[in-house]
Write a protein that holds these residues in place. Structure first.
Motif, mmCIF file in Angstrom:
data_model
loop_
_atom_site.group_PDB
_atom_site.id
_atom_site.type_symbol
_atom_site.label_atom_id
_atom_site.label_comp_id
_atom_site.label_asym_id
_atom_site.label_seq_id
_atom_site.Cartn_x
_atom_site.Cartn_y
_atom_site.Cartn_z
ATOM 1 N N VAL A 39 0.363 20.302 -43.073
ATOM 2 C CA VAL A 39 1.342 19.230 -43.124
ATOM 3 C C VAL A 39 2.645 19.775 -42.552
ATOM 4 C CG1 VAL A 39 2.601 17.603 -44.571
ATOM 5 C CG2 VAL A 39 0.237 18.205 -45.132
ATOM 6 N N ILE A 40 2.951 19.330 -41.348
ATOM 7 C CA ILE A 40 4.165 19.750 -40.659
ATOM 8 C C ILE A 40 4.938 18.477 -40.348
ATOM 9 C CG2 ILE A 40 5.111 20.883 -38.620
ATOM 10 C CD1 ILE A 40 2.430 22.430 -38.440
ATOM 11 N N LYS A 41 6.166 18.391 -40.870
ATOM 12 C CA LYS A 41 6.971 17.192 -40.701
ATOM 13 C C LYS A 41 8.301 17.547 -40.047
ATOM 14 C CE LYS A 41 5.216 15.352 -45.063
ATOM 15 N NZ LYS A 41 5.621 14.916 -46.406
ATOM 16 N N VAL A 42 8.776 16.632 -39.199
ATOM 17 C CA VAL A 42 10.097 16.767 -38.589
ATOM 18 C C VAL A 42 10.809 15.423 -38.698
ATOM 19 C CG1 VAL A 42 9.386 18.613 -37.010
ATOM 20 C CG2 VAL A 42 9.236 16.231 -36.262
ATOM 21 N N TRP A 43 12.130 15.442 -38.491
ATOM 22 C CA TRP A 43 12.921 14.219 -38.559
ATOM 23 C C TRP A 43 13.121 13.636 -37.171
ATOM 24 C CZ3 TRP A 43 13.363 12.109 -43.039
ATOM 25 C CH2 TRP A 43 13.508 12.877 -44.195
ATOM 26 N N VAL A 44 12.832 12.351 -37.038
ATOM 27 C CA VAL A 44 13.179 11.549 -35.870
ATOM 28 C C VAL A 44 13.661 10.204 -36.422
ATOM 29 C CG1 VAL A 44 11.533 12.668 -34.301
ATOM 30 C CG2 VAL A 44 10.820 10.652 -35.594
ATOM 31 N N LEU A 59 6.266 18.904 -28.375
ATOM 32 C CA LEU A 59 7.706 18.660 -28.502
ATOM 33 C C LEU A 59 8.110 18.515 -29.966
ATOM 34 C CD1 LEU A 59 8.340 16.204 -25.534
ATOM 35 C CD2 LEU A 59 9.159 18.564 -25.743
ATOM 36 N N MET A 60 7.293 17.818 -30.746
ATOM 37 C CA MET A 60 7.598 17.659 -32.168
ATOM 38 C C MET A 60 7.458 18.993 -32.909
ATOM 39 S SD MET A 60 8.617 14.594 -32.615
ATOM 40 C CE MET A 60 9.356 14.863 -30.994
ATOM 41 N N LEU A 61 6.418 19.756 -32.590
ATOM 42 C CA LEU A 61 6.240 21.062 -33.221
ATOM 43 C C LEU A 61 7.445 21.957 -32.941
ATOM 44 C CD1 LEU A 61 4.417 22.940 -34.860
ATOM 45 C CD2 LEU A 61 3.334 23.624 -32.710
ATOM 46 N N ASN A 62 8.002 21.844 -31.755
ATOM 47 C CA ASN A 62 9.157 22.655 -31.386
ATOM 48 C C ASN A 62 10.397 22.312 -32.219
ATOM 49 O OD1 ASN A 62 10.020 24.731 -29.399
ATOM 50 N ND2 ASN A 62 11.543 23.166 -28.939
ATOM 51 N N LEU A 63 10.416 21.142 -32.850
ATOM 52 C CA LEU A 63 11.534 20.765 -33.720
ATOM 53 C C LEU A 63 11.385 21.307 -35.139
ATOM 54 C CD1 LEU A 63 11.943 17.005 -32.732
ATOM 55 C CD2 LEU A 63 13.353 18.945 -31.984
ATOM 56 N N TRP A 64 10.194 21.780 -35.470
ATOM 57 C CA TRP A 64 9.927 22.263 -36.824
ATOM 58 C C TRP A 64 10.687 23.557 -37.063
ATOM 59 C CZ3 TRP A 64 5.268 25.373 -38.670
ATOM 60 C CH2 TRP A 64 5.145 25.311 -40.056
ATOM 61 N N SER A 65 11.324 23.656 -38.204
ATOM 62 C CA SER A 65 12.198 24.804 -38.489
ATOM 63 C C SER A 65 11.456 26.132 -38.539
ATOM 64 C CB SER A 65 12.940 24.572 -39.816
ATOM 65 O OG SER A 65 12.001 24.458 -40.879
ATOM 66 N N GLU A 66 10.161 26.127 -38.835
ATOM 67 C CA GLU A 66 9.425 27.390 -38.946
ATOM 68 C C GLU A 66 8.695 27.768 -37.659
ATOM 69 O OE1 GLU A 66 7.423 28.321 -42.559
ATOM 70 O OE2 GLU A 66 8.314 26.593 -43.551
ATOM 71 N N PHE A 67 8.851 26.990 -36.618
ATOM 72 C CA PHE A 67 8.186 27.261 -35.354
ATOM 73 C C PHE A 67 9.096 28.131 -34.492
ATOM 74 C CE2 PHE A 67 6.820 25.942 -31.019
ATOM 75 C CZ PHE A 67 5.490 26.280 -31.118
ATOM 76 N N ASP A 68 8.504 29.066 -33.761
ATOM 77 C CA ASP A 68 9.284 29.874 -32.827
ATOM 78 C C ASP A 68 9.609 28.988 -31.628
ATOM 79 O OD1 ASP A 68 9.167 32.162 -34.401
ATOM 80 O OD2 ASP A 68 7.255 32.767 -33.540
ATOM 81 N N ARG A 69 10.803 28.466 -31.612
ATOM 82 C CA ARG A 69 11.186 27.453 -30.627
ATOM 83 C C ARG A 69 11.096 27.961 -29.203
ATOM 84 N NH1 ARG A 69 15.183 23.322 -33.372
ATOM 85 N NH2 ARG A 69 14.222 23.413 -35.401
#
Length: 166
Positions: free
Chosen positions: A46-51, A99-109
């Motif tokens: 479960v990986i969530k980001v804000w849009v 693109l959404m995964l790249n917004l996740w705080s724990e992902f190496d952007r």
């Protein structure tokens, strides 16, 4: 405090939770599949980001709903010849997901993605410069076929070579 603005459209509006990996896809996985991040077991994927709500609805109708049946068929192992339309559908869905995964705080952007890439994707479904999406499957041990696939897969970084087998 800094005002929040949607990373896709740039507007300041109501936040909405985007599930990077959709619930319908996660439910189809084996229940024993778990996520590990930096060697820590994180449980379900479960990986969530804000849009904003408008962008979330746009992504659902433009990408999720149009790719769902195709992705479920591929995941189930259905033999499929992908038409150019289906190839674009999958490439767009994968680009949206990355693109959404790249917004996740724990992902190496990704250092090469800029805020303008998100705006171009939202406005014109324009993939970021340099985007390459490879789809394929090798179903048998035919050495000639395997060699052809390996030749088609480019090295991603300097000094990295394609694996000798899949």
């Amino acid at each position: 405090a800094q005002a929040w603005s949607c990373p896709l459209c740039g507007r300041s509006s109501r936040k909405s939770t985007e599930h990077v990996l959709p619930t319908w896809l996660r439910r189809s996985w084996d229940p024993d599949v778990r996520m590990t991040i930096r060697e820590q077991d994180r449980g379900d994927y479960v990986i969530k980001v804000w849009v904003c709500a408008d962008c979330n609805n746009w992504m659902n109708s433009t990408f999720e709903n149009t790719a769902r049946d195709l992705l479920n068929g591929l995941r189930a192992g259905r033999r499929t010849v992908l038409s150019p339309v289906d190839q674009c559908r999958l490439a767009d869905w994968m680009t949206k997901t990355i693109l959404m995964l790249n917004l996740w705080s724990e992902f190496d952007r990704d250092q090469y993605l800029a805020p303008g890439d998100y705006l171009s994707f939202r406005d014109r479904i324009e993939h970021p410069s340099g985007t390459r999406i490879w789809l394929g499957s090798v179903e048998d041990a035919d050495p000639a076929r395997e060699a052809a696939v390996l030749q088609a897969v480019p090295a991603l970084r300097e000094n990295i070579v394609a694996p000798r087998s899949w």
